[in-house]
Structures are given as structure tokens and as C-alpha cells.
Design a protein around this motif. Sequence first.
Motif, mmCIF file in Angstrom:
data_model
loop_
_atom_site.group_PDB
_atom_site.id
_atom_site.type_symbol
_atom_site.label_atom_id
_atom_site.label_comp_id
_atom_site.label_asym_id
_atom_site.label_seq_id
_atom_site.Cartn_x
_atom_site.Cartn_y
_atom_site.Cartn_z
ATOM 1 N N GLU A 27 -8.396 -0.557 -3.459
ATOM 2 C CA GLU A 27 -8.202 0.667 -2.690
ATOM 3 C C GLU A 27 -7.087 0.481 -1.647
ATOM 4 O O GLU A 27 -6.242 1.361 -1.470
ATOM 5 C CB GLU A 27 -9.507 1.063 -1.994
ATOM 6 C CG GLU A 27 -9.395 2.328 -1.187
ATOM 7 C CD GLU A 27 -10.699 2.690 -0.486
ATOM 8 O OE1 GLU A 27 -10.661 3.613 0.336
ATOM 9 O OE2 GLU A 27 -11.740 2.054 -0.748
ATOM 10 N N GLN A 28 -7.070 -0.653 -0.974
ATOM 11 C CA GLN A 28 -6.035 -0.937 0.013
ATOM 12 C C GLN A 28 -4.654 -0.986 -0.644
ATOM 13 O O GLN A 28 -3.669 -0.491 -0.094
ATOM 14 C CB GLN A 28 -6.317 -2.258 0.740
ATOM 15 C CG GLN A 28 -7.474 -2.184 1.697
ATOM 16 C CD GLN A 28 -7.206 -1.176 2.797
ATOM 17 O OE1 GLN A 28 -6.124 -1.118 3.374
ATOM 18 N NE2 GLN A 28 -8.209 -0.359 3.082
ATOM 19 N N LEU A 31 -3.570 2.556 -1.364
ATOM 20 C CA LEU A 31 -3.162 3.209 -0.115
ATOM 21 C C LEU A 31 -1.754 2.767 0.292
ATOM 22 O O LEU A 31 -0.929 3.587 0.706
ATOM 23 C CB LEU A 31 -4.147 2.890 1.015
ATOM 24 C CG LEU A 31 -5.500 3.576 0.948
ATOM 25 C CD1 LEU A 31 -6.451 2.980 1.978
ATOM 26 C CD2 LEU A 31 -5.350 5.074 1.166
#
Length: 141
Positions: A27-28, A31
Motif C-alpha cells: 500500500e505504501q 501511495l
Amino acid sequence: MKRTIIRKHVFMILFRVEFHNLSEMKEQELLYLDRIEDITAKERDYVAERADKVIELLPQIDAKLDEISKGWKLDRLGKVELAILRLGIFEMDFDEDIPTNVALNEAVELAKTFGGDTSPSFINGVLGKLIEEEKEEKEEE
């Protein structure tokens, strides 16, 4: 996109490892990648693939780093230096497309850009020691 820029993006993703659980890293990564302007889908996939490979190999990379940085526990290293060293070791030991001297020089350049005053010499010293030890191991075989 030049390899130097790709390397910078991979470093920026790896820097996040120390602030998040490994389960959150995908997820990071997404992003981070969403914020890059002027990146093609192919470049985006390549950056993600390289970051994923480094993160997957962190246990082996950290074991090697722990071995060569005697007297320096990984949690004592600065987060910038740790991310640079992880990427440098990955490129030196697990990426056959990048010559060792290029990986070392690029790690030092990242340290000049993102690290403190002593970061470049520290990175050079640790990765230089790795090169020497691996050279000695090959000579003994």
C-alpha cells in the motif's frame, strides 16, 4: 527514465520500510508511485518490481549487512543509511545487471543527496568492506 532516477524512487520506497509493517508496504509503495509525475506504466511497474524484490530479500540483505557492519546493530543505523545500504547490497549481490562498482558509486551518490555529512564515507566504507570480503572469499575457493 534513467536508472539513477529509478534507483532514487526505489530508495524512497525502501525508506518507508522502517516506518511501516511489511504487510503495509504494498500500500505504501502504491501511495508513493501515485505521486510520481511523468512516469509511464512500464517505468512504474519496473520501480515497483525492484522495490518488491529488495523487500522480499530483506532477511538475507539484513543478515549480510549485520555481518559486515560489526559493532553497528541495524537499529543503530540511520534510516537513510539503512535504506541506502539495503539497496546497495541488493544491487551488488542480487542484481546481475548492475556492476558492483556502479552499485557502490550510486549508493554513495544517494548518501550525498539524502544523508548527512558523514553518510557518503560511511556508505562507501561498509559497501567497500563487503566488496573486499566477497573478493577474499572468491580467492579462497
